[in-house]
Design a protein around this motif. Structure first.
Motif, PDB file in Angstrom:
ATOM      1  N   PHE A   1      -3.018   7.225 -38.821  1.00 16.03           N
ATOM      2  CA  PHE A   1      -1.873   6.826 -37.903  1.00 16.03           C
ATOM      3  C   PHE A   1      -2.074   5.483 -37.695  1.00 16.03           C
ATOM      4  CE2 PHE A   1      -4.155   8.229 -34.249  1.00 16.03           C
ATOM      5  CZ  PHE A   1      -3.353   7.774 -33.565  1.00 16.03           C
ATOM      6  N   ASN A   2      -0.422   4.977 -36.996  1.00 13.09           N
ATOM      7  CA  ASN A   2      -1.048   3.527 -36.691  1.00 13.09           C
ATOM      8  C   ASN A   2      -0.914   2.955 -34.978  1.00 13.09           C
ATOM      9  OD1 ASN A   2      -1.084   2.741 -39.157  1.00 13.09           O
ATOM     10  ND2 ASN A   2      -0.200   1.060 -38.771  1.00 13.09           N
ATOM     11  N   ILE A   3      -1.389   2.761 -33.816  1.00  9.13           N
ATOM     12  CA  ILE A   3      -1.028   2.467 -32.771  1.00  9.13           C
ATOM     13  C   ILE A   3       0.332   1.370 -32.824  1.00  9.13           C
ATOM     14  CG2 ILE A   3      -1.663   1.251 -30.659  1.00  9.13           C
ATOM     15  CD1 ILE A   3      -3.198   3.967 -31.803  1.00  9.13           C
TER      16      ILE A   3
ATOM     17  N   VAL B   1      -0.276  16.057 -32.247  1.00  6.05           N
ATOM     18  CA  VAL B   1       0.190  17.119 -33.174  1.00  6.05           C
ATOM     19  C   VAL B   1       1.117  16.028 -33.626  1.00  6.05           C
ATOM     20  CG1 VAL B   1       0.699  17.829 -34.733  1.00  6.05           C
ATOM     21  CG2 VAL B   1      -1.516  18.206 -33.687  1.00  6.05           C
ATOM     22  N   GLU B   2       1.493  15.501 -32.640  1.00  8.21           N
ATOM     23  CA  GLU B   2       3.148  14.507 -33.373  1.00  8.21           C
ATOM     24  C   GLU B   2       2.567  12.780 -33.235  1.00  8.21           C
ATOM     25  OE1 GLU B   2       5.830  16.747 -30.335  1.00  8.21           O
ATOM     26  OE2 GLU B   2       5.683  14.662 -29.310  1.00  8.21           O
ATOM     27  N   ILE B   3       1.232  12.584 -32.917  1.00  2.55           N
ATOM     28  CA  ILE B   3       0.812  11.532 -32.763  1.00  2.55           C
ATOM     29  C   ILE B   3       0.807  11.005 -34.176  1.00  2.55           C
ATOM     30  CG2 ILE B   3      -0.846   9.748 -32.075  1.00  2.55           C
ATOM     31  CD1 ILE B   3      -0.346  10.888 -29.256  1.00  2.55           C
ATOM     32  N   LEU B   4       0.342  12.179 -34.763  1.00  2.00           N
ATOM     33  CA  LEU B   4      -1.029  12.247 -36.028  1.00  2.00           C
ATOM     34  C   LEU B   4       0.225  12.503 -36.975  1.00  2.00           C
ATOM     35  CD1 LEU B   4      -4.269  14.792 -35.476  1.00  2.00           C
ATOM     36  CD2 LEU B   4      -3.719  12.319 -35.068  1.00  2.00           C
ATOM     37  N   ASN B   5       0.909  12.484 -37.065  1.00  2.00           N
ATOM     38  CA  ASN B   5       2.421  12.785 -37.927  1.00  2.00           C
ATOM     39  C   ASN B   5       3.286  11.861 -37.534  1.00  2.00           C
ATOM     40  OD1 ASN B   5       1.084  15.518 -38.889  1.00  2.00           O
ATOM     41  ND2 ASN B   5       1.646  16.774 -37.544  1.00  2.00           N
ATOM     42  N   GLY B   6       2.594  10.913 -37.143  1.00  2.00           N
ATOM     43  CA  GLY B   6       3.847   9.887 -36.807  1.00  2.00           C
ATOM     44  C   GLY B   6       5.301  10.424 -36.244  1.00  2.00           C
ATOM     45  N   GLU B   7       5.282  10.950 -35.294  1.00  2.00           N
ATOM     46  CA  GLU B   7       6.216  11.514 -34.731  1.00  2.00           C
ATOM     47  C   GLU B   7       6.824  11.289 -33.267  1.00  2.00           C
ATOM     48  OE1 GLU B   7       6.033  16.151 -35.301  1.00  2.00           O
ATOM     49  OE2 GLU B   7       6.657  15.899 -37.664  1.00  2.00           O
ATOM     50  N   ARG B   8       5.598  10.591 -32.790  1.00  2.00           N
ATOM     51  CA  ARG B   8       5.367   9.579 -31.871  1.00  2.00           C
ATOM     52  C   ARG B   8       4.765   8.490 -31.617  1.00  2.00           C
ATOM     53  NH1 ARG B   8       6.205  12.006 -26.155  1.00  2.00           N
ATOM     54  NH2 ARG B   8       6.630  13.634 -27.510  1.00  2.00           N
ATOM     55  N   PHE B   9       5.143   7.695 -31.375  1.00  2.00           N
ATOM     56  CA  PHE B   9       4.475   6.305 -30.899  1.00  2.00           C
ATOM     57  C   PHE B   9       3.803   6.546 -30.268  1.00  2.00           C
ATOM     58  CE2 PHE B   9       8.836   5.843 -33.576  1.00  2.00           C
ATOM     59  CZ  PHE B   9       8.244   5.669 -34.795  1.00  2.00           C
TER      60      PHE B   9
ATOM     61  N   GLN C   1      -9.463  17.677 -32.204  1.00  2.00           N
ATOM     62  CA  GLN C   1      -9.116  19.259 -31.421  1.00  2.00           C
ATOM     63  C   GLN C   1      -8.208  19.199 -32.446  1.00  2.00           C
ATOM     64  OE1 GLN C   1     -10.128  19.609 -27.798  1.00  2.00           O
ATOM     65  NE2 GLN C   1     -11.438  18.191 -26.965  1.00  2.00           N
ATOM     66  N   ALA C   2      -7.152  18.141 -32.170  1.00  2.00           N
ATOM     67  CA  ALA C   2      -5.474  18.000 -32.520  1.00  2.00           C
ATOM     68  C   ALA C   2      -5.533  18.969 -34.257  1.00  2.00           C
ATOM     69  CB  ALA C   2      -4.803  17.140 -32.356  1.00  2.00           C
ATOM     70  N   ARG C   3      -6.767  18.085 -35.296  1.00  2.00           N
ATOM     71  CA  ARG C   3      -6.291  18.430 -36.572  1.00  2.00           C
ATOM     72  C   ARG C   3      -6.715  19.595 -36.161  1.00  2.00           C
ATOM     73  NH1 ARG C   3      -3.183  15.719 -38.551  1.00  2.00           N
ATOM     74  NH2 ARG C   3      -3.970  12.959 -39.594  1.00  2.00           N
TER      75      ARG C   3
END
Length: 990
Positions: A796-798, A765-773, A740-742
């Motif tokens: 993305f990475n955990i 979306v922030e997670i997907l773009n590496g802006e939130r861990f 959904q986020a994509r």
């Protein structure tokens, strides 16, 4: 013929039904007086700052037509002589439920309700801006009478149900007129709260942070809807947009929620009027900064019954201080120039309001400020400055007639005029004999103190310090007084009787002595100067010393905030947590909150010198997984709560902060709980004890969010039927939401200004773009593998697996993925999915090359993380330095703040701990804990604070015992235990 009669009957029935719509119900037939009524010789309080001695004013058809020292008296006027009387504007209460029936709670169904129950309205049932108080209003004569007796003429009422509650109405408390005449404004304001609607069982939100997120999303959606973007009609959003221009009144129940409400308002450019808690004095600086007008309840806590020392030991200092300080709240607000008005909400207006108001005045609230809070401030707040709260030409004829100063105990409220209609509370023909008198009788002098209402006076009699039994009756201006004989060994009485047709300085009459002889008596009213002196003395004796407010206002709070200092630590054993390792006999210089030099033989340069010989200096401990300092932990209403923010629910008064400082902890990650797979956004905090919630936030730290796996999210350990119910369902939640986020991100790129912003999707979306861990609660290897694969699927990475008790099984895969571990030292077997946990977990992960931290997830463990780190020296043979890094530099790396904190290195923030022993020893104690050059914990200061707390408790216990002995009502002490907070704690917003 029958058909004609039937048609006629139907017609009349229809007309009758329609007539109820167009002709409001009248409480009896009443002819409106169109003559002038003129009041003369009164002391008129035009407004809180303006008084006219021996003034006049005229009213006609419910309005004031003129007022002044002298006015023209129109012909055929009714003239009322108010000589010796005072006139005040009637009072206004902006927060009431007057005339509104309490909403009936929705019946419990089978399991939780996740979707809205209404069609054509917003997706959440607790958003109800379309509610109109006027449609549910019914005038309550009995309740109105209580308001009359307290001095109120107008109330702002609303339906107390829901988060956005809809419009209130401004109502004059005028009996005997139509609803149309009473209603001054049928859309006077919009009300909000943090409480859910009783009319719906919809689960979301279950927390304050969820409520705040819902309000934000609602505002965003209303703005989007107003631009014509919606395909379907939404009656709730239409109503919310229609209500934008109204006064916005936000109801809260505690100080932290007051500031939270203001925070949401500021984000959207809305200045709420905030219904407060009466505890505003505890954080006056932030209350002032809010720029809000506060509606303050007039309820004060009762003294506690502290005669039993065992029970009293359970009474907290904060509870004692609240009893002592709360009556001074209004005075403190006034001194800080915070605009406030007073509400009778939560108390009995007739019985408690005036007594509590007079108590606030005894505690220092000026009479002018008290009058303003009841008249001009609420009038201005509700947009009625020229119509209500003043006695001026053109204003409503809403006024009080009193026997004297309303804010004196012995004053009688005779009449409360509302819209020119007289409501008689006490007859003005009754002579008021209240006051203090010197009674001379049979060669003896007594002190007579007559108090209470003019029609129902009460008496206390003393001869010197001896209290004399007495009974007073006053009827038809005849006073009858029965006195016990001063000789307490005899059961004898003296009877006194006198006629008092008008107020007089002297009351004279006949007395019959115990032996039957008749004589005379004379009671002379004390002159005002003597009375004032005695009143002031009694007031000083009655009012306890108000204890100073501390920050926070509990035990171990600071009277004055500690300040940043330049400090030179000399000759310490310095644990750098860097490649330099442990340095012996080393100096560390702190300036302006930073570490500026490390070496030997450093000079102070004006800095405070601390001899650290034989002591150990380390970086402050960092707890990567904590639930301290939070009012809420879980938003469990949905399986994703990415929209909620832990920063919204920081509780800076949590004593756990101070205890953590005493354990050497300086930074924590305040995590959402594990009720759902996608939790809320984290708050990374510096434990600056005594500061406000926003001052605790580690501003330079990057954003994080909490995920969770396992038993908790599939609700194995509590009842629930929310998706997911299985571990494979948990995986699908992540896949669905990130898909959904994509899609959301793609739509956003082409949506432009017409795009509907979704806070939850923005976070994902922030997670997907590496802006939130991502920090993820985890236990078993299958799920650890699953989440890493899902993250890699979406590129993305955990960042961190927390708990990670089976991490040793997948350490190589974790290393390859680039994820860190934040684990327990030796927790296991507390639930099924931790059966395979081993105490060697941290050491194995560390040897593989995974960045490993030891965390607490527990308020008790958090303050001894130094000992938790030490366990890996035993279990796995880890070096002392590596063990220490697991609570300093390693968690700093996991939180991406290792360039600022976590080690002792030049240029880093001075978050330091001075230990009396080796820091991994069970005997080690922090002597000083410093954050950015400010010592927030000091062992010597702590010892002094303990003495001060003991002294303050004893003083407050003495005050309460004295209060009880004086006859005031007390409340029992009840044992209250602070709930220990873990990941699975579930709260429920009402």
């Amino acid at each position: 013929m029958k058909l004609k009669l039937l048609i006629l009957g139907v017609f009349l029935g229809v007309f009758s039904m329609q007539s109820q719509e167009y002709f409001p119900k009248n409480d009896g037939v009443k002819t409106r007086n169109t003559n002038y009524t003129v009041f003369k010789n009164a002391k008129i309080h035009v407004d809180p700052q303006t008084t006219i001695e021996n003034g006049m004013f005229a009213i006609k058809e419910g309005k004031i037509t003129s007022v002044g020292k002298s006015i023209n008296v129109p012909k055929n006027s009714i003239v009322v002589d108010l000589k010796g009387k005072e006139v005040y504007p009637s009072f206004i209460d902006l927060y009431s439920e007057f005339g509104i029936s309490k909403p009936k709670r929705a019946e419990d169904g089978n399991g939780p309700q996740y979707d809205a129950s209404r069609e054509g309205y917003y997706w959440n049932d607790h958003i109800r801006p379309e509610t109109n108080a006027v449609s549910q209003f019914s005038f309550d004569s009995k309740e109105a009478e209580k308001y009359h007796k307290a001095g109120f003429g107008v109330v702002n009422t609303h339906v107390p149900d829901g988060i956005i509650r809809g419009t209130g109405m401004l109502v004059a408390l005028t009996p005997g007129v139509s609803e149309g005449d009473r209603i001054l404004n049928d859309r006077s304001s919009q009300y909000l709260s943090f409480d859910k609607s009783a009319l719906s069982r919809q689960s979301y939100p279950t927390s304050i942070m969820g409520t705040m997120a819902l309000i934000r999303q609602t505002y965003l959606d209303a703005d989007w809807y107003a631009k014509g973007n919606a395909d379907n009609k939404d009656l709730a959003l239409e109503a919310l947009n229609a209500n934008k221009g109204l006064v916005q009144i936000f109801s809260t129940d505690n100080l932290l929620n007051e500031l939270r409400a203001d925070k949401v308002g500021d984000e959207f450019g809305i200045q709420y009027v905030i219904v407060g808690s009466g505890k505003e004095y505890q954080r006056l600086d932030k209350i002032k900064e809010s720029n809000a007008t506060y509606i303050v309840p007039m309820s004060f806590p009762e003294a506690y019954d502290v005669e039993d020392p065992y029970l009293t030991s359970y009474l907290s200092l904060s509870e004692m201080k609240e009893w002592n300080q709360a009556p001074a709240n209004l005075k403190m607000l006034s001194e800080k120039n915070v605009p406030f008005t007073i509400t009778t909400h939560s108390i009995d207006a007739e019985k408690d309001f005036r007594n509590n108001l007079l108590k606030a005045i005894e505690y220092g609230l000026s009479k002018e400020a008290a009058l303003a809070s009841l008249t001009t401030v609420p009038a201005q707040t509700i947009g009625q400055s020229n119509k209500l709260g003043v006695i001026k030409q053109g204003a409503w004829a809403n006024f009080l007639i009193t026997s004297g100063d309303f804010f004196e105990k012995e004053t009688t409220l005779f009449e409360n005029w509302i819209q020119g209609e007289k409501n008689v509370l006490e007859s003005m023909d009754i002579t008021n004999i209240t006051g203090k008198y010197d009674l001379k009788l049979d060669g003896k002098t007594y002190e007579l103190d007559i108090t209470g209402e003019a029609a129902k006076p009460k008496v206390d009699v003393k001869m010197g310090e001896t209290k004399i039994g007495s009974k007073l009756s006053f009827d038809n201006n005849w006073m009858s007084l029965l006195l016990s004989s001063p000789d307490t060994t005899k059961t004898e009485f003296i009877r006194l009787v006198a006629n008092v047709p008008a107020p007089s300085k002297t009351i004279s009459g006949k007395a019959i002595l115990p032996n039957g002889n008749e004589t005379t008596f004379q009671a002379t009213r004390q002159d005002s100067s003597e009375k004032d002196k005695k009143d002031d003395k009694e007031k000083d004796e009655k009012i306890p010393e108000v204890m100073p407010v501390t920050y926070p206002n509990i035990a171990y709070g600071f009277k004055q905030q500690p300040k940043q200092e330049n400090v030179l630590f000399k000759n310490a054993t310095v644990w750098t947590s860097e490649d330099e390792g442990v340095l012996e006999n080393t100096d560390v210089l702190v300036k302006n909150g930073e570490i500026v030099r490390i070496g030997q033989g450093l000079r102070a340069g004006g800095a405070k010198v601390i001899d650290a010989t034989g002591k150990h200096l380390t970086a402050g401990i960092i707890d990567e997984h904590s639930h301290l300092a939070a009012s809420d932990i879980n938003e469990a209403g949905h399986n994703s709560s990415a929209e909620v923010i832990m920063e919204d629910v920081i509780d800076p008064t949590d004593i756990g902060i101070y205890r953590d400082l005493a354990g050497g902890v300086t930074t924590i990650q305040l995590l959402h709980g594990s009720a759902n797979p996608i939790g809320g956004r984290s708050a990374i905090l510096k434990l600056k004890w005594g500061k406000s919630a926003e001052d605790l936030i580690f501003e330079q730290a990057p954003p994080f969010i909490k995920f969770a796996l396992g038993e908790n999210v599939k609700q194995s350990n509590w009842s629930g039927n929310r998706f997911p119910q299985t571990r494979m369902g948990v995986e699908q939640v992540f896949i669905d939401y990130f898909s959904q986020a994509r899609a959301y991100e793609a739509e956003k790129k082409i949506g432009g200004e017409n795009f509907r912003k979704d806070i939850e999707m923005e976070t994902l979306v922030e997670i997907l773009n590496g802006e939130r861990f991502v920090t993820s609660h985890s236990y078993i290897q299958s799920e650890i593998n699953m989440l890493m694969k899902v993250a890699e699927q979406f590129d993305f990475n955990i960042n961190t697996f927390t708990h990670i008790l089976e991490g040793y099984k997948v350490a190589d895969k974790m290393k390859e993925h680039g994820v860190g571990a934040s684990t327990f030292s030796d927790w296991w077997a507390y639930k099924y999915e931790v059966n395979d946990a081993i105490p060697y977990n941290a050491s194995i992960l560390n040897k593989v090359g995974v960045t490993v931290a030891i965390n607490s997830d527990d308020g008790e463990m958090s303050r001894r993380l130094n000992q938790e780190a030490a366990k890996s020296v035993k279990y796995g043979g880890m070096s002392e330095e590596d063990a220490w890094k697991m609570v300093t530099i390693n968690p700093a790396k996991l939180l991406h703040v290792d360039d600022l904190v976590g080690s002792i290195k030049t240029g880093k923030q001075a978050d330091l701990v001075l230990w009396n022993e080796h820091p991994l020893s069970i005997y080690a104690k922090p002597e000083k804990t410093m954050i950015e050059g400010v010592v927030y914990f000091d062992l010597e200061r702590d010892e002094q604070m303990r003495k001060d707390i003991k002294k303050e408790r004893n003083e407050l216990i003495g005050q309460m015992l004295k209060a009880k002995n004086s006859g005031v009502k007390t409340q029992p002490v009840t044992k209250k235990e602070k709930q220990r907070v873990h990941c699975d704690l579930l709260e429920e917003v009402k």
